[in-house]
Enzyme design. Structure first.
Site, PDB file in Angstrom:
ATOM      1  NE  ARG A  16      -7.745   3.019  -0.822  1.00 12.84           N
ATOM      2  CZ  ARG A  16      -7.144   4.020  -0.206  1.00 12.84           C
ATOM      3  NH1 ARG A  16      -6.854   5.133  -0.870  1.00 12.84           N
ATOM      4  NH2 ARG A  16      -6.821   3.945   1.062  1.00 12.84           N
ATOM      5  CB  THR A  32      -8.792  10.918  -3.353  1.00  8.40           C
ATOM      6  OG1 THR A  32      -7.932  11.381  -2.306  1.00  8.40           O
ATOM      7  CG2 THR A  32      -9.588   9.743  -2.846  1.00  8.40           C
ATOM      8  CG  ASP A  59      -0.751   5.393   3.578  1.00  8.61           C
ATOM      9  OD1 ASP A  59      -1.267   5.243   2.460  1.00  8.61           O
ATOM     10  OD2 ASP A  59      -1.108   6.294   4.361  1.00  8.61           O
ATOM     11  CG  HIS A 100      -2.023   1.031   1.089  1.00 10.69           C
ATOM     12  ND1 HIS A 100      -3.324   0.699   0.766  1.00 10.69           N
ATOM     13  CD2 HIS A 100      -2.018   2.384   1.200  1.00 10.69           C
ATOM     14  CE1 HIS A 100      -4.062   1.787   0.709  1.00 10.69           C
ATOM     15  NE2 HIS A 100      -3.290   2.833   0.974  1.00 10.69           N
ATOM     16  CB  CYS A 101       3.307   2.708  -1.498  1.00 10.79           C
ATOM     17  SG  CYS A 101       3.636   1.299  -2.592  1.00 10.79           S
TER      18      CYS A 101
END
Length: 315
Positions: A145, A98, A270, A52-53
């Site tokens: 997602r 986003t 992240d 997750h990055c």
């Protein structure tokens, strides 16, 4: 009905970003990542995967959408590679964030340059045709997602969510959910009925200060144990910690999740850490791994075997 623009997918100008509207947005600018993370004491195994990055920009090439909830400083592919080289990460799953909206080129372009070391998670909606989704799959995307946090925009329309999930099942994708564990009692029936695997981000963003017996974390553990389609990411300790860096108060939560389902838990950084209460040193995040999983065999599952299976890396 609008459809995903194939020219945009291949790197040419995107009509959804024409005019570089970034100049007129009121979205707040967030801090950059840690400038000099330390080399971790824990040595990652070969083929270790950061699941997750993100990559942000550069804005001149991959513009941020006007309606974004925040404006990130550019964190381009070169910075991304340098961070992973320092940590010892060989593989990565890049989640389109986003600020880039439904333009997935920042991820697919990075995958194309990775020699098979990167996979991706896309942002899509119902304007994407089946052909558009197939192009994304062919480019290395393995899931899409949805976010359920108010600060990242309005919640998904659940009828649309259901239709998209039905369509991605044909691609053998999973669905990635940024879904607080406090909402799991309401969402559990829908999740249990999903036709695809699903991944819950960031340990359900529980509050470490409330302890392992808090209702939200108990619900998360129960779902992970009960549903073999459920995966969870042991990520973002900086979001749930109350003790602060190096976030050791989060270790019991990660360990409990791994003990509950060692074959369906994933690790990630992240990076570059958008909207965090405190900017972490990524070396600290790697050094938490042996606290989450003291057994080397379980560490290998967390870092290599589980990501290879879910994201379909070629071994």
């Amino acid at each position: 009905m609008l459809h995903f623009n194939a020219e945009a997918f291949h790197g040419r100008p995107n009509p959804f970003h024409e005019g570089q509207c970034i100049r007129t947005t009121s979205a707040p600018t967030i801090p950059p990542p840690h400038p000099d993370p330390h080399v971790p004491s824990f040595k990652l195994p070969p083929k270790a995967c950061d699941t997750h990055c993100h990559i942000f920009g550069p804005n001149e090439r991959y513009p941020y959408v006007p309606e974004r909830p925040y404006t990130p400083p550019d964190a381009p592919l070169e910075m991304f590679r340098a961070l992973h080289n320092r940590l010892g990460v060989e593989r990565a799953v890049i989640v389109n964030a986003t600020p880039h909206g439904r333009d997935n080129r920042v991820v697919t372009d990075a995958i194309a340059q990775s020699n098979g070391r990167y996979k991706g998670v896309a942002n899509v909606d119902e304007t994407f045709s089946d052909q558009d989704l197939r192009r994304l799959a062919d480019a290395g995307m393995t899931g899409c997602r949805f976010t359920f946090l108010p600060r990242l925009g309005k919640a998904p329309d659940m009828s649309s969510f259901d239709r998209i999930v039905e369509r991605i099942a044909a691609l053998d994708w999973h669905v990635d959910l940024y879904l607080p564990a406090t909402l799991l009692p309401d969402f559990r029936p829908r999740l249990m009925a999903l036709p695809v695997p699903y991944v819950l981000d960031h340990m359900g963003v529980v509050d470490a200060g409330l302890g392992l017996d808090q209702l939200a974390f108990v619900a998360l553990l129960d779902l992970v144990r009960s549903d073999e389609k459920c995966w969870v990411k042991v990520t973002c300790p900086e979001r749930i910690s109350r003790a602060g860096s190096p976030f050791h108060d989060v270790a019991p939560f990660g360990k409990a999740l791994i003990d509950a389902a060692p074959d369906r838990v994933l690790w990630g950084t992240d990076w570059p850490h958008p909207n965090v209460p405190v900017m972490p040193d990524d070396g600290d995040l790697v050094d938490l791994i042996p606290l989450y999983a003291p057994d080397p065999a379980v560490q290998h599952k967390l870092l290599v075997e589980n990501p290879a299976r879910l994201f379909r890396f070629a071994d």
